[in-house]
Write an enzyme that holds these catalytic residues in place. Structure first.
Site, PDB file in Angstrom:
ATOM      1  N   GLY A 162       0.842  -1.204   0.000  1.00  0.00           N
ATOM      2  CA  GLY A 162       0.000   0.000   0.000  1.00  0.00           C
ATOM      3  C   GLY A 162       0.868   1.242   0.000  1.00  0.00           C
ATOM      4  O   GLY A 162       2.105   1.156   0.047  1.00  0.00           O
ATOM      5  N   THR A 222       1.252   3.657   2.280  1.00  0.00           N
ATOM      6  CA  THR A 222       1.993   3.935   3.523  1.00  0.00           C
ATOM      7  C   THR A 222       3.176   2.975   3.649  1.00  0.00           C
ATOM      8  O   THR A 222       4.288   3.373   3.995  1.00  0.00           O
ATOM      9  CB  THR A 222       1.071   3.822   4.756  1.00  0.00           C
ATOM     10  OG1 THR A 222      -0.214   4.372   4.433  1.00  0.00           O
ATOM     11  CG2 THR A 222       1.634   4.571   5.941  1.00  0.00           C
ATOM     12  N   ASP A 254       3.167  -2.686   8.374  1.00  0.00           N
ATOM     13  CA  ASP A 254       2.206  -2.644   7.261  1.00  0.00           C
ATOM     14  C   ASP A 254       1.193  -1.520   7.504  1.00  0.00           C
ATOM     15  O   ASP A 254       1.026  -1.064   8.637  1.00  0.00           O
ATOM     16  CB  ASP A 254       1.479  -4.009   7.195  1.00  0.00           C
ATOM     17  CG  ASP A 254       0.831  -4.249   5.829  1.00  0.00           C
ATOM     18  OD1 ASP A 254       0.751  -3.311   5.017  1.00  0.00           O
ATOM     19  OD2 ASP A 254       0.380  -5.387   5.589  1.00  0.00           O
ATOM     20  N   GLU A 279      -0.459 -10.638   3.437  1.00  0.00           N
ATOM     21  CA  GLU A 279      -0.241  -9.753   4.587  1.00  0.00           C
ATOM     22  C   GLU A 279      -0.565 -10.465   5.898  1.00  0.00           C
ATOM     23  O   GLU A 279       0.155 -10.326   6.891  1.00  0.00           O
ATOM     24  CB  GLU A 279      -1.115  -8.499   4.456  1.00  0.00           C
ATOM     25  CG  GLU A 279      -0.638  -7.558   3.364  1.00  0.00           C
ATOM     26  CD  GLU A 279      -1.600  -6.403   3.089  1.00  0.00           C
ATOM     27  OE1 GLU A 279      -1.147  -5.410   2.527  1.00  0.00           O
ATOM     28  OE2 GLU A 279      -2.799  -6.513   3.410  1.00  0.00           O
TER      29      GLU A 279
END
Ligand code: 5RP
Length: 260
Positions: free
Chosen positions: A34, A36, A89, A111
């Site tokens: 993602g 971030t 994450d 994930e």
């Protein structure tokens, strides 16, 4: 260069930058997916280049693997690493117990496997991801392509008995065709608005044949690093019960921001 970043990107950047403090020399690190998490990967690459940090990275998607290699992180598979010291994450939502919704970027399966195989999971997020109750963000559920419509119908039937406000489900698309995950599966997004009992929801949804995994991360996350647009950072540790505040200065770094 950082002046060109939006407040939300600045918030993501400072959360990611602060989270690198959790990473020590020699660690095996799960790398999330993602926007971030991409900042985290860039920040780690910067530390490798400038400070000689030595880490091994286990990416949670092909996108993250590509970026990690690009910035100089040694990439191995989870089975090569076997167990990880930490996974860092992003998240789509986190609540007061640090339960999460993840999978907005379609990588929830890898994930969850990677985060579960880690001593510690740290989430990095801007403050907009914080909620009182999970569920405003559609809950992603990864399903096998075989019989996906039947699986979707079974999921809908199951929702009737659960404490949720909405019951609409949609197949995630990539243009006109189904979005395909790195594992070759489809994603059905559940528009629940409010999930009254996330633990029960996660267990019940995963019982349906055809469902591979759902995006609820229950009791997996240990700490969240929350970034703000002005450089403020808050670190909440659920096990220690502590909240720390910090402030990070934005440094203009040609390398880190060159591809933005
Ligand atoms: C990918 C994810 C991401 O962590 C989540 O969607 C947050 O993404 P971003 O940092 O871009 O807001 O779960 O599957």
């Amino acid at each position: 260069m950082t002046n060109n970043l939006s407040p939300i990107d600045k918030a993501k950047f400072v959360a990611a930058k602060r989270a690198t403090d959790f990473v020590e020399d020699g660690m095996r690190v799960g790398l999330g997916t993602g926007s971030t998490a991409a900042w985290l990967v860039r920040c780690l690459g910067d530390l490798i280049e400038k400070e000689g940090l030595r880490i091994t990275g286990v990416p949670t998607s092909s996108r993250t693997a590509d970026l990690a290699r690009e910035v100089g992180i040694k990439v191995v598979s989870l089975d090569e690493a076997k167990w990880l010291d930490i996974t860092i994450d992003g998240a789509d939502e986190y609540d007061g117990n640090l339960n999460l919704i993840k999978g907005g970027g379609g990588a929830l399966l890898q994930e969850k496997i990677v985060a579960t195989a880690s001593d510690q999971m740290v989430v990095i997020a801007d403050i907009s991801k914080q909620v009182d109750t999970l569920g405003a963000f559609p809950l992603p559920v990864e399903v096998v392509p075989f019989g996906w419509q039947t699986t979707k119908a079974l999921v809908e039937e199951t929702l009737v008995g659960l404490d949720v406000l909405g019951q609409t489900t949609t197949l995630r698309l990539n243009g006109d065709t189904p979005y395909i995950t790195d594992e070759g599966n489809y994603i059905v997004d559940l528009h629940l608005k409010r999930i009254g009992n996330p633990r029960q929801m996660s267990l019940v949804i995963n019982q349906i044949p055809g469902v591979v995994e759902n995006g609820l991360f229950i009791d997996i996350c240990d700490a969240v690093v929350i970034g703000f647009g002005d450089g403020k950072v808050e670190v909440r540790d659920i096990n220690a019960g502590t909240i720390e505040e910090d402030h990070l200065d934005f440094i203009d770094d040609e390398n880190m921001f060159s591809d933005l």
